[in-house]
Design a protein around this motif. Sequence first.
Motif, PDB file in Angstrom:
ATOM      1  N   VAL A  50      -9.711   9.464  13.478  1.00  0.00           N
ATOM      2  CA  VAL A  50      -9.908   8.139  12.571  1.00  0.00           C
ATOM      3  C   VAL A  50      -8.778   7.906  11.786  1.00  0.00           C
ATOM      4  O   VAL A  50      -8.249   8.734  11.008  1.00  0.00           O
ATOM      5  CB  VAL A  50     -11.105   8.430  11.692  1.00  0.00           C
ATOM      6  CG1 VAL A  50     -11.380   6.977  10.991  1.00  0.00           C
ATOM      7  CG2 VAL A  50     -12.373   8.571  12.577  1.00  0.00           C
ATOM      8  N   ARG A  51      -8.027   6.842  11.772  1.00  0.00           N
ATOM      9  CA  ARG A  51      -7.014   6.501  10.916  1.00  0.00           C
ATOM     10  C   ARG A  51      -7.421   6.236   9.545  1.00  0.00           C
ATOM     11  O   ARG A  51      -8.082   5.065   9.297  1.00  0.00           O
ATOM     12  CB  ARG A  51      -5.896   5.557  11.378  1.00  0.00           C
ATOM     13  CG  ARG A  51      -5.307   5.854  12.657  1.00  0.00           C
ATOM     14  CD  ARG A  51      -4.125   4.843  12.841  1.00  0.00           C
ATOM     15  NE  ARG A  51      -4.489   3.667  12.719  1.00  0.00           N
ATOM     16  CZ  ARG A  51      -3.921   2.548  12.569  1.00  0.00           C
ATOM     17  NH1 ARG A  51      -2.652   2.639  12.775  1.00  0.00           N
ATOM     18  NH2 ARG A  51      -4.137   1.279  12.759  1.00  0.00           N
ATOM     19  N   LEU A  52      -7.231   6.922   8.383  1.00  0.00           N
ATOM     20  CA  LEU A  52      -7.262   6.509   7.191  1.00  0.00           C
ATOM     21  C   LEU A  52      -6.171   6.408   6.376  1.00  0.00           C
ATOM     22  O   LEU A  52      -5.250   7.264   6.515  1.00  0.00           O
ATOM     23  CB  LEU A  52      -8.182   7.420   6.453  1.00  0.00           C
ATOM     24  CG  LEU A  52      -9.649   7.843   6.785  1.00  0.00           C
ATOM     25  CD1 LEU A  52     -10.361   8.809   6.114  1.00  0.00           C
ATOM     26  CD2 LEU A  52     -10.535   6.360   6.841  1.00  0.00           C
ATOM     27  N   ALA A  53      -6.043   5.233   5.586  1.00  0.00           N
ATOM     28  CA  ALA A  53      -4.918   5.052   4.758  1.00  0.00           C
ATOM     29  C   ALA A  53      -5.009   6.317   3.746  1.00  0.00           C
ATOM     30  O   ALA A  53      -5.662   5.916   2.891  1.00  0.00           O
ATOM     31  CB  ALA A  53      -4.685   3.644   4.119  1.00  0.00           C
ATOM     32  N   PHE A  79       0.675  -1.154   0.032  1.00  0.00           N
ATOM     33  CA  PHE A  79      -0.208  -0.062  -0.085  1.00  0.00           C
ATOM     34  C   PHE A  79       0.740   1.227   0.037  1.00  0.00           C
ATOM     35  O   PHE A  79       0.221   2.390  -0.150  1.00  0.00           O
ATOM     36  CB  PHE A  79      -1.020  -0.007   1.328  1.00  0.00           C
ATOM     37  CG  PHE A  79      -2.098  -1.093   1.164  1.00  0.00           C
ATOM     38  CD1 PHE A  79      -3.156  -0.947  -0.055  1.00  0.00           C
ATOM     39  CD2 PHE A  79      -1.987  -2.187   1.429  1.00  0.00           C
ATOM     40  CE1 PHE A  79      -3.962  -1.784  -0.231  1.00  0.00           C
ATOM     41  CE2 PHE A  79      -2.801  -3.331   1.276  1.00  0.00           C
ATOM     42  CZ  PHE A  79      -3.894  -3.033   0.375  1.00  0.00           C
ATOM     43  N   ALA A  84      -4.870   5.028  -0.014  1.00  0.00           N
ATOM     44  CA  ALA A  84      -6.234   4.532  -0.405  1.00  0.00           C
ATOM     45  C   ALA A  84      -7.432   5.584  -0.419  1.00  0.00           C
ATOM     46  O   ALA A  84      -8.212   5.650  -1.366  1.00  0.00           O
ATOM     47  CB  ALA A  84      -6.669   3.338   0.735  1.00  0.00           C
ATOM     48  N   SER A  85      -7.159   6.704   0.428  1.00  0.00           N
ATOM     49  CA  SER A  85      -8.113   7.842   0.550  1.00  0.00           C
ATOM     50  C   SER A  85      -8.093   8.701  -0.759  1.00  0.00           C
ATOM     51  O   SER A  85      -9.018   8.867  -1.368  1.00  0.00           O
ATOM     52  CB  SER A  85      -7.681   8.708   1.620  1.00  0.00           C
ATOM     53  OG  SER A  85      -7.947  10.035   1.530  1.00  0.00           O
TER      54      SER A  85
END
Lengths: 278, 286
Positions: free
Chosen positions: B250-253, B125, B256-257
């Motif tokens: 909130v953890r967001l990659a 990723f 990917a976002s």
Amino acid sequence: MSRLADAFASPLFRRAMLEAVLVGVIAGVVGVHVVLRRLPFFVAAMSHATFPGIVIASTIGLSLFLGGAVFGLVVVGAVLALGAKKALDNTAAIAVVLAGSFALGMLILSTRPSASRDLSQILVGSVLTVTRADVVTTITVGVVVLGVLGALHKELLLGAFDPAGAAALGYPVGVLDGLLLVAVTVTLVVAVPAVGTLLAIALLTVPALTARLWTDRLGPTMGLAAAFGALSAFGGLCAAALWRIAAGGAIVLAAGTLFAVSLAATSWHRPRLAAPAS
Amino acid sequence: MRDLIVEPWRAPFMRRAILEVALLGLLGAVVGVHVLLRRRAFLTEVVQHTVFPGIAIAFAFGYSLLLGALVTGLASVLLLAALGRRRRIDSDAAMAVLFAVFLAVGVVVVSRRHGFQADLTSLLFGRILAVDDRQLIETLVIASACIVAVAIVHKELVMRAFDPAGAEAMGYPLTRLDLLFDIVVALAVVAGIRAMGTVLAVALIVTPAATARLVCRRIGPSMVVAALIGAIGGWLGLVIAWDASVNHDVRLAPGASVVVVLTAVFVIVAIGTAIARKLMVRGAAR
């Protein structure tokens, strides 16, 4: 060798072996249809598209099979809808849907604390932890899928080689095509616990292509593909137990080795035709 | 709102990430429009997986990831050309085999290491927030090389895409042209790999170009529109991930976002153009 004997003594390993070989056989046979209809890219897309479904299912505690299958079917619908509009060709639609759905799965997963452990299980599979229920699901799906493919063999074959002719003869070509795509999707979802979403495409293409190298006839191709699929699963799991490497990767490498050996062996015998550059 | 535009720029890592995404967006637009013209989207998907063993091995032995990715990326393109010459193996099938086998090699190599799962995640990723100055310069060099190469053979590529038989009759060396194009695609994927990872790099090539195709008929404008979508979507995706983790915990990659934003733009434009076309048809009928 004793490491291998130890492995076979464990019921978990024997169950994993059963699961992997079953998946190898089913995917081998379904794979022949995939190769006939030039669907590898579709399979690649589906294997990524089932990913968010599996992530969502595992987050809310539903069956992974169910989550993967439902999401996969939604994505099949999206690809067909985009393709029907003629605004974009199929490959572009598939690629967009593929990347988008994978990112969506990743995004959902990244919010969870144990993200990387869960992720690697879904991506590369964990065949050694399959449950009895997984094996039962695999057997059921295998019987249904192979039964349907067997019953509709003639119709599917005609549809692959001469879609216009099949339609003219009054066969419901659209329904048959849709049915095949559903069969492929379901097979993919069943293969996920064994080899993971990333490598499921391998079992659905490589054994079938290997078989294709040896024969031009369809019946023998399917038999050989099933045998190559089972052999890859067996060899791969043994290698995984011997050298302690990831089982999913080892199974695919075994399939790749069979392909390479077949490629070399068949090019020895047969005169190579100069293919026109396309 | 001002917080979201100004604040991220203050953090050096966000600044570099936004620059990297903009560069990749530009490169992806130029290459992606050609990829879609030639219907070679599967190739980009395949290359981004075949470079995985390269970066996995480079990572395991401490070599440069870029070097590993370059070597396996080019090797897979050459192997593909060789396999494609065999009867009974069409190009899709050859790509599927390479895709699966190369990826499996990578998984096996990584699985021999301790900390397998975390390594796998970061390789698959990418680490867009860990982009450093050197990586930015490397991306710039690869991007310039690819864009110059595409600009030089632009006319030939377009001709080949629309009329292969005609191009061959006019004496263009199609095999060499195809190989060159495949190499450029491989380089574009490799450039995006470290930032976006081996499963999402393709999105910056394909998704903005596909969106542009929906609204533009001509090739030049499609490239401009695709580059703008790539850069703005990339920036928006990064800012959303930043906002989610800084302000909402909130953890967001981030990678990917970015891709989810690009896909959302595509979906909105697809629905919008479909509605617009319906209205136009209705208007014409009256």
